[in-house]
Design a protein around this motif. Structure first.
Motif, mmCIF file in Angstrom:
data_model
loop_
_atom_site.group_PDB
_atom_site.id
_atom_site.type_symbol
_atom_site.label_atom_id
_atom_site.label_comp_id
_atom_site.label_asym_id
_atom_site.label_seq_id
_atom_site.Cartn_x
_atom_site.Cartn_y
_atom_site.Cartn_z
ATOM 1 N N ILE A 220 5.890 -23.939 18.419
ATOM 2 C CA ILE A 220 6.949 -24.941 18.588
ATOM 3 C C ILE A 220 7.177 -25.699 17.287
ATOM 4 O O ILE A 220 8.319 -25.919 16.866
ATOM 5 C CB ILE A 220 6.590 -25.922 19.722
ATOM 6 N N GLN A 221 6.088 -26.086 16.617
ATOM 7 C CA GLN A 221 6.215 -26.817 15.343
ATOM 8 C C GLN A 221 6.886 -25.952 14.283
ATOM 9 O O GLN A 221 7.711 -26.433 13.503
ATOM 10 C CB GLN A 221 4.838 -27.260 14.863
ATOM 11 N N ALA A 222 6.529 -24.675 14.239
ATOM 12 C CA ALA A 222 7.132 -23.778 13.256
ATOM 13 C C ALA A 222 8.610 -23.566 13.549
ATOM 14 O O ALA A 222 9.442 -23.491 12.634
ATOM 15 C CB ALA A 222 6.398 -22.441 13.251
ATOM 16 N N ALA A 223 8.964 -23.485 14.832
ATOM 17 C CA ALA A 223 10.353 -23.226 15.209
ATOM 18 C C ALA A 223 11.231 -24.453 15.010
ATOM 19 O O ALA A 223 12.355 -24.344 14.503
ATOM 20 C CB ALA A 223 10.411 -22.766 16.667
ATOM 21 N N LEU A 224 10.729 -25.614 15.411
ATOM 22 C CA LEU A 224 11.547 -26.829 15.356
ATOM 23 C C LEU A 224 11.397 -27.603 14.053
ATOM 24 O O LEU A 224 12.258 -28.399 13.703
ATOM 25 C CB LEU A 224 11.184 -27.752 16.537
ATOM 26 N N GLY A 225 10.293 -27.367 13.330
ATOM 27 C CA GLY A 225 10.036 -28.130 12.117
ATOM 28 C C GLY A 225 9.460 -29.488 12.452
ATOM 29 O O GLY A 225 9.307 -29.872 13.612
ATOM 30 N N ARG A 240 6.855 -31.818 4.909
ATOM 31 C CA ARG A 240 7.871 -31.449 5.892
ATOM 32 C C ARG A 240 7.805 -29.948 6.143
ATOM 33 O O ARG A 240 7.859 -29.149 5.210
ATOM 34 C CB ARG A 240 9.263 -31.840 5.391
ATOM 35 N N ILE A 241 7.669 -29.587 7.409
ATOM 36 C CA ILE A 241 7.729 -28.185 7.803
ATOM 37 C C ILE A 241 9.181 -27.881 8.183
ATOM 38 O O ILE A 241 9.693 -28.432 9.174
ATOM 39 C CB ILE A 241 6.804 -27.889 9.009
ATOM 40 N N PRO A 242 9.893 -27.048 7.443
ATOM 41 C CA PRO A 242 11.298 -26.771 7.769
ATOM 42 C C PRO A 242 11.413 -26.019 9.094
ATOM 43 O O PRO A 242 10.528 -25.235 9.450
ATOM 44 C CB PRO A 242 11.760 -25.884 6.603
ATOM 45 N N PRO A 243 12.477 -26.224 9.846
ATOM 46 C CA PRO A 243 12.691 -25.450 11.079
ATOM 47 C C PRO A 243 12.734 -23.952 10.774
ATOM 48 O O PRO A 243 13.303 -23.525 9.768
ATOM 49 C CB PRO A 243 14.056 -25.951 11.575
ATOM 50 N N THR A 245 10.130 -22.032 10.124
ATOM 51 C CA THR A 245 9.114 -21.609 9.146
ATOM 52 C C THR A 245 8.354 -20.394 9.662
ATOM 53 O O THR A 245 7.892 -20.363 10.807
ATOM 54 C CB THR A 245 8.129 -22.760 8.860
ATOM 55 N N GLN A 246 8.218 -19.383 8.808
ATOM 56 C CA GLN A 246 7.550 -18.151 9.190
ATOM 57 C C GLN A 246 6.063 -18.182 8.810
ATOM 58 O O GLN A 246 5.673 -18.870 7.856
ATOM 59 C CB GLN A 246 8.212 -16.960 8.495
ATOM 60 N N PRO A 247 5.229 -17.453 9.562
ATOM 61 C CA PRO A 247 3.810 -17.374 9.202
ATOM 62 C C PRO A 247 3.638 -16.852 7.781
ATOM 63 O O PRO A 247 4.331 -15.919 7.362
ATOM 64 C CB PRO A 247 3.238 -16.368 10.220
ATOM 65 N N GLY A 248 2.741 -17.467 7.025
ATOM 66 C CA GLY A 248 2.503 -17.052 5.646
ATOM 67 C C GLY A 248 3.357 -17.776 4.627
ATOM 68 O O GLY A 248 3.176 -17.588 3.417
ATOM 69 N N THR A 249 4.293 -18.613 5.089
ATOM 70 C CA THR A 249 5.129 -19.388 4.167
ATOM 71 C C THR A 249 4.252 -20.302 3.304
ATOM 72 O O THR A 249 3.324 -20.934 3.798
ATOM 73 C CB THR A 249 6.142 -20.242 4.942
ATOM 74 N N LEU A 250 4.546 -20.364 2.008
ATOM 75 C CA LEU A 250 3.822 -21.236 1.083
ATOM 76 C C LEU A 250 4.690 -22.444 0.731
ATOM 77 O O LEU A 250 5.835 -22.288 0.292
ATOM 78 C CB LEU A 250 3.460 -20.481 -0.197
ATOM 79 N N ILE A 251 4.151 -23.623 0.942
ATOM 80 C CA ILE A 251 4.838 -24.859 0.577
ATOM 81 C C ILE A 251 4.126 -25.453 -0.629
ATOM 82 O O ILE A 251 2.923 -25.705 -0.595
ATOM 83 C CB ILE A 251 4.836 -25.852 1.753
ATOM 84 N N ARG A 252 4.873 -25.655 -1.698
ATOM 85 C CA ARG A 252 4.280 -26.086 -2.969
ATOM 86 C C ARG A 252 4.224 -27.604 -3.077
ATOM 87 O O ARG A 252 5.221 -28.286 -2.845
ATOM 88 C CB ARG A 252 5.099 -25.515 -4.127
ATOM 89 N N LEU A 253 3.044 -28.102 -3.438
ATOM 90 C CA LEU A 253 2.866 -29.521 -3.735
ATOM 91 C C LEU A 253 2.584 -29.638 -5.230
ATOM 92 O O LEU A 253 1.455 -29.432 -5.685
ATOM 93 C CB LEU A 253 1.707 -30.109 -2.917
ATOM 94 N N ARG A 254 3.597 -29.930 -5.995
ATOM 95 C CA ARG A 254 3.479 -29.949 -7.449
ATOM 96 C C ARG A 254 2.510 -31.050 -7.920
ATOM 97 O O ARG A 254 2.574 -32.190 -7.462
ATOM 98 C CB ARG A 254 4.854 -30.169 -8.090
ATOM 99 N N GLY A 255 1.591 -30.664 -8.822
ATOM 100 C CA GLY A 255 0.688 -31.635 -9.411
ATOM 101 C C GLY A 255 -0.486 -32.047 -8.535
ATOM 102 O O GLY A 255 -1.202 -32.983 -8.874
#
Length: 296
Positions: A220-225, A240-243, A245-255
């Motif tokens: 539900i969290q992956a589907a709705l964000g 923020r998890i975008p609506p 979101t697919q398994p294995g997606t990488l979200i970058r936190l710079r620095g």
């Protein structure tokens, strides 16, 4: 020469590999076979073989000669001197490192030969003081194991090192380990070297100066964000998890990665999204999922 392995095969690269590919392959293999980390009976010979291959393939002139003539280019009378045991000298030992030396003032690799000891200082953050170069004297080295976060943030340790010759006891030393060191980092002090071994973290995976952390979310969290809190090496942060979101997606936190052991700045942290699948469902939950499935 018949028993020598192909240098490209030793480093696991193709003949079309560029300088970056060769350096990356060398670093990976050197870490794996470093005698301070790998206690197998093959480690010393493998480490020597890896260094020999890198010394040739990382140099344009020697690589060109090797590509044309193979190992024969470095045989006695081959025009470039011996890449291993040859008429000018042979293999020596600098602590756990093998290196090629010249006994008669002539360097079989030329003036630009890279001492593997210096390669490790460049790659792994060593050389924080003391003499460098071919005139260095033999130095004692000691290994110290530190926690993952101590390696990331830096730490001061109190250690006991042997004093003088065997039987003369030990002496107390305070050593400051800089932020950003990793397993294999070699730190030079006044009269000895420290080789770092870092305990792995169950939470964080390190890749160079970057950090990867697995974060589980529900379907539900992956589907709705939504907004999620994740751990970093410093403190929890919200992402923020975008609506969709697919398994294995990488979200970058710079620095938010590891401090660079040399120079300013830090690496990044990557949050790898992983779906958390429930193992037990209530009857109502099952019915709802079946209804959802029919609408998709």
């Amino acid at each position: 020469m018949a028993n020598k392995r192909d240098f490209y095969e030793v480093l696991g690269v193709s003949k079309s590999a560029n300088d970056v590919d060769i350096k990356r392959a060398y670093r990976k293999l050197a870490l794996e076979w470093h005698p301070d980390r790998n206690k197998s009976s093959q480690a010393h010979d493998k480490f020597k073989e890896i260094n020999e291959a890198y010394a040739v393939l990382s140099n344009k002139e020697k690589r060109a000669a090797y590509d044309q003539f193979g190992h024969q280019a470095f045989a006695p009378g081959g025009g470039m001197g011996g890449a291993g045991q040859g008429p000018f000298g042979g293999f020596g030992q600098q602590g756990p490192f093998s290196y090629t030396y010249s006994s008669g003032g002539a360097n079989p690799f030329g003036n630009d030969f890279v001492d593997p000891f210096e390669i490790f200082e460049q790659f792994f953050g060593g050389g924080f003081g003391g003499a460098t170069g071919r005139g260095r004297t033999r130095r004692n080295s000691y290994q110290i194991e530190i926690d993952f976060l101590d390696a990331v943030h830096g730490v001061t340790k109190e250690v006991m090192v042997p004093r003088g010759e065997a039987g003369e006891g030990s002496i107390h030393k305070t050593i400051k380990i800089p932020a950003g060191v990793d397993s294999g980092s070699r730190i030079r002090f006044d009269d000895f070297d420290i080789v770092i071994a870092v305990k792995p973290s169950r939470k964080f995976q390190r890749e160079g100066d970057d950090i990867v952390v697995i974060h589980e979310v529900s379907f539900i969290q992956a589907a709705l964000g939504g907004i999620e809190e994740v751990e970093t090496i410093d403190k929890p942060v919200k992402i923020r998890i975008p609506p969709g979101t697919q398994p294995g997606t990488l979200i970058r936190l710079r620095g938010h990665g590891v401090p660079h052991v040399r120079g300013a700045g830090k690496g990044d942290q990557y949050v790898k999204v992983q779906l958390k699948i429930p193992t037990h469902l209530t009857h109502e939950q099952r019915e709802l999922l079946e209804k959802l499935d029919k609408t998709m």
